[in-house]
Design a protein around this motif. Structure first.
Motif, PDB file in Angstrom:
ATOM      1  N   PRO A 191      31.370  33.577  54.261  1.00 20.42           N
ATOM      2  CA  PRO A 191      30.904  33.307  52.900  1.00 20.42           C
ATOM      3  C   PRO A 191      30.892  34.545  52.013  1.00 20.42           C
ATOM      4  O   PRO A 191      31.165  34.453  50.807  1.00 20.42           O
ATOM      5  CB  PRO A 191      29.490  32.753  53.103  1.00 20.42           C
TER       6      PRO A 191
ATOM      7  N   VAL B 218      34.490  34.987  50.960  1.00 17.02           N
ATOM      8  CA  VAL B 218      34.849  33.955  49.993  1.00 17.02           C
ATOM      9  C   VAL B 218      34.355  34.341  48.601  1.00 17.02           C
ATOM     10  O   VAL B 218      35.070  34.200  47.608  1.00 17.02           O
ATOM     11  CB  VAL B 218      34.254  32.583  50.425  1.00 17.02           C
ATOM     12  N   SER B 219      33.126  34.847  48.535  1.00 17.45           N
ATOM     13  CA  SER B 219      32.580  35.271  47.249  1.00 17.45           C
ATOM     14  C   SER B 219      33.327  36.481  46.686  1.00 17.45           C
ATOM     15  O   SER B 219      33.630  36.541  45.487  1.00 17.45           O
ATOM     16  CB  SER B 219      31.094  35.607  47.406  1.00 17.45           C
ATOM     17  N   ASP B 220      33.666  37.426  47.551  1.00 14.77           N
ATOM     18  CA  ASP B 220      34.329  38.655  47.106  1.00 14.77           C
ATOM     19  C   ASP B 220      35.729  38.401  46.555  1.00 14.77           C
ATOM     20  O   ASP B 220      36.214  39.177  45.720  1.00 14.77           O
ATOM     21  CB  ASP B 220      34.413  39.658  48.254  1.00 14.77           C
TER      22      ASP B 220
ATOM     23  N   GLY C 174      36.583  35.867  44.802  1.00 19.74           N
ATOM     24  CA  GLY C 174      36.515  35.080  43.581  1.00 19.74           C
ATOM     25  C   GLY C 174      36.363  33.587  43.764  1.00 19.74           C
ATOM     26  O   GLY C 174      36.496  32.828  42.790  1.00 19.74           O
ATOM     27  N   MET C 175      36.058  33.154  44.972  1.00 11.96           N
ATOM     28  CA  MET C 175      35.840  31.728  45.203  1.00 11.96           C
ATOM     29  C   MET C 175      34.339  31.443  45.151  1.00 11.96           C
ATOM     30  O   MET C 175      33.522  32.351  45.091  1.00 11.96           O
ATOM     31  CB  MET C 175      36.465  31.334  46.536  1.00 11.96           C
ATOM     32  N   ASN C 176      33.986  30.149  45.160  1.00 11.15           N
ATOM     33  CA  ASN C 176      32.577  29.798  44.961  1.00 11.15           C
ATOM     34  C   ASN C 176      32.006  29.038  46.155  1.00 11.15           C
ATOM     35  O   ASN C 176      32.691  28.819  47.163  1.00 11.15           O
ATOM     36  CB  ASN C 176      32.413  28.971  43.684  1.00 11.15           C
ATOM     37  N   ALA C 177      30.748  28.647  46.009  1.00  9.71           N
ATOM     38  CA  ALA C 177      30.054  27.957  47.097  1.00  9.71           C
ATOM     39  C   ALA C 177      30.725  26.636  47.439  1.00  9.71           C
ATOM     40  O   ALA C 177      30.737  26.220  48.604  1.00  9.71           O
ATOM     41  CB  ALA C 177      28.589  27.719  46.713  1.00  9.71           C
ATOM     42  N   ARG C 178      31.268  25.965  46.442  1.00 17.01           N
ATOM     43  CA  ARG C 178      31.976  24.701  46.706  1.00 17.01           C
ATOM     44  C   ARG C 178      33.171  24.935  47.612  1.00 17.01           C
ATOM     45  O   ARG C 178      33.429  24.155  48.535  1.00 17.01           O
ATOM     46  CB  ARG C 178      32.417  24.082  45.391  1.00 17.01           C
ATOM     47  N   ASP C 179      33.916  26.013  47.381  1.00 17.28           N
ATOM     48  CA  ASP C 179      35.074  26.331  48.230  1.00 17.28           C
ATOM     49  C   ASP C 179      34.627  26.604  49.672  1.00 17.28           C
ATOM     50  O   ASP C 179      35.261  26.145  50.624  1.00 17.28           O
ATOM     51  CB  ASP C 179      35.811  27.556  47.679  1.00 17.28           C
TER      52      ASP C 179
ATOM     53  N   THR D 174      43.407  35.701  51.220  1.00 13.45           N
ATOM     54  CA  THR D 174      42.854  35.200  49.967  1.00 13.45           C
ATOM     55  C   THR D 174      43.503  33.857  49.665  1.00 13.45           C
ATOM     56  O   THR D 174      44.569  33.546  50.180  1.00 13.45           O
ATOM     57  CB  THR D 174      43.127  36.170  48.800  1.00 13.45           C
TER      58      THR D 174
END
Length: 413
Positions: A252, A255-257, A259-264, A314
């Motif tokens: 997680p 994923v955040s780093d 540029g993706m979000n919690a939904r992804d 990515t």
């Protein structure tokens, strides 16, 4: 993976689906109970939200989680001893009744110190049943049915966890009191199932052969920890679980780093859950043809490779591929670990061996978030390097998890 020279041909072996059908009722009773237990297990997932919602700080919530983690380790060790002494059924009932009572108290406890004590005790007593459940399966099936039995148990646990997350979120949005009382009710239902449907089988021959070991917990655990094969197994489990738990820490954060979000992240984890539910049991029928220590090594390698690649990936598509890789490793490892451990266990120590495995599992999953998060904060590449190194070490240890004089381990668990 390679088969042994002495393996019988597949023609001589029953099909996996036939093995599933031939499993005794006790396996299905334990698996049904485990499904209910996991579907109603809300406290570990929601205790942080509950505490912060009541105004406690994140540090206080972390202290409560730490107490629970210490309790989990001790609970597995104590559960292993009780399993081998007072019996499987008694250990399970003690665990679920005590956990139900303490869980029902949580919403009515106010001082932080008392919450720490209560949740720590819950962490302890809630783990006592785990070695006992594993021992019930080992007692109930022949050596060539163990893999199928543990596969059914894990399948039930996965379904329960999936249901529990969905149900818990809905109930928590209405009332946390109802959430914890609901968990207590699920525990008592599990206890009722054990009381009515599970009867202790005649004492296993392997257990009856070692009365002296059962009467002294110090001797029992001293004997267990003097077993170099078991120590290698436990180290392997700590490393493997440290690596795997990065799916909830390193993944997680990565994923955040990128540029993706919690939904992804949620979609990636949903992919993992869907693949496990759909394919783990069929996969067991394939891996059952191979040497178990080789299967464990392959499982650890896939988990290691899949998660290590995460740090260099990515985009949703490529990350989904890495999820599929480590999910395959998770399924292969989890399908055979406890079954193979049973084949390495000497007479009278089933509970203690399974309890020590549970403790090692808990240490790995407990240390993983703390150490993994700290290392990622220092440098993400350092975490993924650590994942790769520990994954390779766990796979190497797997190759030494065979007793030269154990015909069962040389064939199939």
């Amino acid at each position: 993976m390679s088969t042994t020279a002495s393996d019988r041909s597949s023609v001589d072996k029953p099909r996996f689906r036939d093995t599933l059908r031939s499993l005794p009722r006790r396996v299905w009773v334990i698996s049904l109970g485990s499904l209910i237990l996991n579907a109603g297990s809300f406290l570990p997932s929601f205790i942080v939200l509950y505490l912060t919602g009541r105004g406690y700080s994140a540090g206080a919530a972390g202290l409560v989680l730490g107490a629970s983690g210490v309790g989990n380790v001790l609970g597995n060790v104590i559960g292993g001893y009780l399993t081998d002494t007072i019996g499987r059924r008694a250990a399970i009932l003690l665990s679920v009744v005590a956990t139900a009572g303490l869980t029902a108290l949580v919403p009515f406890v106010d001082p932080l110190a008392l919450i720490v004590v209560v949740v720590g005790l819950i962490g302890l007593v809630s783990q006592i049943h785990r070695p006992a459940m594993a021992a019930v399966l080992v007692d109930s099936v022949a050596a060539d049915q163990r893999l199928a039995a543990f596969g059914v148990l894990r399948f039930a646990q996965n379904i329960g966890v999936a249901l529990g997350g969905a149900v818990g979120g809905v109930v928590a949005s209405i009332s946390y009191v109802g959430l914890f009382l609901g968990e207590a009710a699920a525990l008592l239902l599990f206890g009722l199932i054990v009381t009515v449907l599970l009867r202790d089988a005649p004492k296993a021959q392997s257990d009856a052969d070692d009365e002296e070991t059962q009467e002294d917990s110090a001797v029992g655990y001293r004997q267990a920890l003097g077993d170099r094969t078991l120590v290698r197994f436990l180290l392997m489990a700590v490393f493997a679980m440290f690596v795997y738990i990065q799916t909830t820490v390193g993944l997680p954060l990565h994923v955040s780093d990128v540029g993706m979000n919690a939904r992804d992240f949620g979609l990636l984890m949903a992919l993992n859950g869907l693949v496990v539910v759909l394919f783990e049991l069929p996969l067991i029928s394939v891996v059952s043809r191979y040497r178990p220590h080789h299967v464990l090594a392959v499982g650890n390698l896939f988990t290691c490779v899949g998660l290590t690649l995460t740090g260099f990936t990515t985009g949703m598509g490529l990350l989904a591929v890495t999820v599929l890789i480590w999910t395959f490793g998770e399924m292969v490892y989890s399908s055979i670990a406890q079954a193979h451990l049973a084949s390495l266990t000497p007479p009278g120590l089933i509970g203690r061996y399974q309890g020590l495995y549970g403790a090692a599992y808990t240490i790995g999953t407990g240390a993983g978030p703390i150490v993994g998060g700290a290392v990622y904060a220092f440098a993400p590449w350092a975490l993924w390097t650590m994942v790769g190194v520990l994954g390779l070490l766990s796979a190497q240890l797997c190759l030494r998890l065979r007793r030269p004089d154990d015909a069962v381990a040389a064939a199939h668990s």
